[in-house]
Design a protein around this motif. Structure first.
Motif, PDB file in Angstrom:
ATOM      1  N   ASP A  62       8.886 -49.704 -80.040  1.00  0.00           N
ATOM      2  CA  ASP A  62       7.984 -49.832 -79.229  1.00  0.00           C
ATOM      3  C   ASP A  62       7.029 -50.953 -78.481  1.00  0.00           C
ATOM      4  O   ASP A  62       7.291 -51.347 -77.235  1.00  0.00           O
ATOM      5  N   ASP A  63       7.391 -51.769 -79.823  1.00  0.00           N
ATOM      6  CA  ASP A  63       6.756 -53.354 -79.509  1.00  0.00           C
ATOM      7  C   ASP A  63       7.609 -54.633 -79.232  1.00  0.00           C
ATOM      8  O   ASP A  63       7.086 -55.374 -78.763  1.00  0.00           O
ATOM      9  N   GLY A  64       8.813 -54.096 -78.961  1.00  0.00           N
ATOM     10  CA  GLY A  64       9.502 -54.629 -78.539  1.00  0.00           C
ATOM     11  C   GLY A  64      10.667 -55.659 -79.210  1.00  0.00           C
ATOM     12  O   GLY A  64      11.342 -56.138 -78.978  1.00  0.00           O
ATOM     13  N   PHE A  65      10.745 -55.282 -80.276  1.00  0.00           N
ATOM     14  CA  PHE A  65      11.574 -55.879 -81.798  1.00  0.00           C
ATOM     15  C   PHE A  65      12.591 -55.030 -81.533  1.00  0.00           C
ATOM     16  O   PHE A  65      12.891 -53.424 -81.114  1.00  0.00           O
ATOM     17  N   ILE A  66      13.842 -55.435 -81.613  1.00  0.00           N
ATOM     18  CA  ILE A  66      15.371 -54.949 -82.153  1.00  0.00           C
ATOM     19  C   ILE A  66      15.474 -54.935 -83.223  1.00  0.00           C
ATOM     20  O   ILE A  66      16.050 -55.792 -84.253  1.00  0.00           O
ATOM     21  N   ARG A  67      16.165 -54.000 -83.624  1.00  0.00           N
ATOM     22  CA  ARG A  67      17.066 -53.585 -84.894  1.00  0.00           C
ATOM     23  C   ARG A  67      18.095 -53.381 -84.525  1.00  0.00           C
ATOM     24  O   ARG A  67      18.624 -53.318 -83.239  1.00  0.00           O
ATOM     25  N   ILE A  97      20.340 -63.501 -73.884  1.00  0.00           N
ATOM     26  CA  ILE A  97      19.034 -63.859 -74.462  1.00  0.00           C
ATOM     27  C   ILE A  97      19.013 -64.340 -75.744  1.00  0.00           C
ATOM     28  O   ILE A  97      19.605 -64.245 -76.332  1.00  0.00           O
ATOM     29  N   LYS A  98      17.927 -65.721 -75.748  1.00  0.00           N
ATOM     30  CA  LYS A  98      18.031 -66.036 -76.680  1.00  0.00           C
ATOM     31  C   LYS A  98      17.028 -65.203 -77.615  1.00  0.00           C
ATOM     32  O   LYS A  98      16.198 -64.532 -77.415  1.00  0.00           O
ATOM     33  N   GLY A  99      16.762 -65.133 -79.159  1.00  0.00           N
ATOM     34  CA  GLY A  99      16.678 -64.448 -79.976  1.00  0.00           C
ATOM     35  C   GLY A  99      16.416 -65.049 -80.814  1.00  0.00           C
ATOM     36  O   GLY A  99      17.219 -66.144 -81.384  1.00  0.00           O
ATOM     37  N   VAL A 100      15.074 -64.059 -82.421  1.00  0.00           N
ATOM     38  CA  VAL A 100      15.148 -64.621 -83.928  1.00  0.00           C
ATOM     39  C   VAL A 100      15.736 -63.643 -84.395  1.00  0.00           C
ATOM     40  O   VAL A 100      14.450 -62.968 -84.440  1.00  0.00           O
ATOM     41  N   ILE A 101      16.521 -63.677 -85.944  1.00  0.00           N
ATOM     42  CA  ILE A 101      15.807 -62.972 -86.345  1.00  0.00           C
ATOM     43  C   ILE A 101      14.654 -63.327 -87.978  1.00  0.00           C
ATOM     44  O   ILE A 101      14.569 -63.935 -88.386  1.00  0.00           O
ATOM     45  N   ILE A 160      12.410 -61.559 -79.292  1.00  0.00           N
ATOM     46  CA  ILE A 160      13.151 -62.062 -77.898  1.00  0.00           C
ATOM     47  C   ILE A 160      12.030 -62.400 -77.563  1.00  0.00           C
ATOM     48  O   ILE A 160      11.793 -62.693 -75.996  1.00  0.00           O
ATOM     49  N   GLY A 161      10.732 -62.253 -78.272  1.00  0.00           N
ATOM     50  CA  GLY A 161      10.050 -62.787 -77.060  1.00  0.00           C
ATOM     51  C   GLY A 161       9.047 -61.580 -76.054  1.00  0.00           C
ATOM     52  O   GLY A 161       7.551 -62.034 -75.919  1.00  0.00           O
ATOM     53  N   VAL A 171      12.408 -55.914 -72.387  1.00  0.00           N
ATOM     54  CA  VAL A 171      13.725 -55.808 -73.380  1.00  0.00           C
ATOM     55  C   VAL A 171      14.787 -55.063 -72.643  1.00  0.00           C
ATOM     56  O   VAL A 171      15.391 -55.834 -71.906  1.00  0.00           O
ATOM     57  N   ARG A 172      14.120 -53.694 -71.787  1.00  0.00           N
ATOM     58  CA  ARG A 172      15.556 -53.166 -71.291  1.00  0.00           C
ATOM     59  C   ARG A 172      15.818 -53.820 -70.650  1.00  0.00           C
ATOM     60  O   ARG A 172      16.465 -54.528 -68.950  1.00  0.00           O
ATOM     61  N   ASN A 173      14.531 -54.351 -69.060  1.00  0.00           N
ATOM     62  CA  ASN A 173      14.536 -55.524 -68.069  1.00  0.00           C
ATOM     63  C   ASN A 173      14.834 -56.602 -67.886  1.00  0.00           C
ATOM     64  O   ASN A 173      16.122 -57.228 -67.521  1.00  0.00           O
ATOM     65  N   ALA A 174      15.741 -56.867 -69.427  1.00  0.00           N
ATOM     66  CA  ALA A 174      15.988 -58.187 -69.540  1.00  0.00           C
ATOM     67  C   ALA A 174      17.960 -58.380 -69.720  1.00  0.00           C
ATOM     68  O   ALA A 174      18.587 -58.662 -70.278  1.00  0.00           O
TER      69      ALA A 174
END
Length: 352
Positions: free
Chosen positions: A81-86, A112-116, A142-143, A150-153
């Motif tokens: 829900d908060d936009g973090f990706i598993r 799309i850039k992201g960090v673990i 991913i911010g 996330v889905r819109n990205a």
């Protein structure tokens, strides 16, 4: 060697996890199209480049050279829900090596850039510090503020993810980067096809798919080609850095290509003696440095190829590569160049 390095850089910096190798396939085709007679893609996605021999068709042997296109990577599993990706791992990861790395998510709207991310050390309990990192402890940031962003990205379940690393030069003609396993093998494949004229035999240079998740592309492509014999080009683990017992083997960077005698304690490939002797004799005759390997660990596409149809005599030539299956693999450009030269000389006058 500069051309070899440039080719490796192009391949290493590109992204293509198992089952999503299209970017690598495009590079491979572009690099080989001017030095082969035919290029095709099979149903599973293997790229097959052919250089036909000089002899009459009915007398020509077929030789398959294979190097896998895929790299280990990640795939989006769930967006909270908060936009973090598993995510899940695609291929053989040691998960602590992923901690706090930068990644690229290859979504439908572009990269799309992201960090673990992880908890900072300041707030870790003593018990947490002692725990081994598990996949379920890791997530991608991913911010985004929520799932909808996330889905819109362009990110959804199944989006492939790769490590955000580019090839860099080290000392002594050594380089570091991601996916040198097995973009080094692809570099050998390309450079070999550039250097040779038409031989007596037909050469099938194959970029295989999904090696890291079950040697899949090698199985289907070798069945279709049905070669008289095959050589697989891959990477292998040297024993020349701290943390590895030197009694395991004597393989080192800069000491030349590695000829496999057996891998996975024989559960993978036990190479035919005639192929081992052939490669060793060529290396000695042409003064090309070489090393021999008997390994207990992993295996290569050769395991699938040599069991195809009624059996295909198959050998493996590998490039020593430190820190395999991590974002900071290290190898020597000299070893790649010598691997190309060994295969060039071996196939100029082959009679197996």
């Amino acid at each position: 060697m500069e051309r070899v390095r440039e080719t490796l850089e192009k391949l290493s910096n590109a992204c293509g996890i198992s089952g999503r190798e299209c970017n690598i396939r495009e590079i491979l085709e572009d690099e080989m199209k001017d030095c082969v007679d035919e290029i095709k893609e099979d149903a599973l996605g293997n790229l097959i480049a052919i250089k036909y021999g000089k002899k009459p068709k009915e007398t020509r042997k077929k030789v398959m050279l294979a190097a896998h296109m895929d790299e280990i990577g990640l795939m989006v599993k769930y967006i909270d829900d908060d936009g973090f990706i598993r995510f899940i791992g695609i291929g053989g990861w040691f998960y602590p090596s992923l901690l706090n790395t930068q990644v690229i998510l290859h979504g439908s709207n572009g990269p799309i850039k992201g960090v673990i991310g992880s908890k900072p050390p300041h707030i870790l309990s003593e018990e947490e510090r002692k725990k081994q990192i598990r996949l379920e402890d890791l997530f991608i940031d991913i911010g985004a503020k929520n799932r909808e962003e996330v889905r819109n990205a362009g990110i959804r379940e199944g989006t492939p993810v790769t490590i955000d690393v580019s090839l860099k030069d080290l000392l002594n003609d050594r380089v570091t980067g991601k996916s040198l396993d097995n973009r080094a093998g692809l570099t050998v494949l390309i450079e070999f096809m550039r250097r040779i004229d038409h031989l007596d035999c037909d050469i099938y240079a194959v970029g295989t798919v999904q090696e890291e998740v079950g040697l899949k592309g090698a199985k289907t492509s070798s069945f279709e080609i049905n070669p008289d014999f095959a050589l697989v080009i891959d990477t292998t683990i040297p024993q020349d850095h701290p943390g590895i017992d030197p009694k395991r083997s004597m393989i080192e960077i800069d000491k030349g290509p590695v000829i496999t005698i057996a891998d996975a304690s024989g559960r993978g490939l036990i190479a035919p003696e005639k192929i081992i002797d052939w490669l060793i004799n060529v290396a000695k005759d042409k003064d090309i440095p070489y090393q021999l390997e008997v390994s207990e660990g992993g295996t290569t596409d050769a395991t699938s190829i040599h069991l195809s149809r009624a059996g295909i005599p198959t050998g493996v030539i590998s490039i020593p590569t430190r820190y395999i299956h991590s974002p900071v693999e290290v190898l020597s450009i000299k070893d790649i160049d010598n691997t190309v030269e060994l295969i060039v000389q071996a196939l100029k006058d082959v009679d197996l």
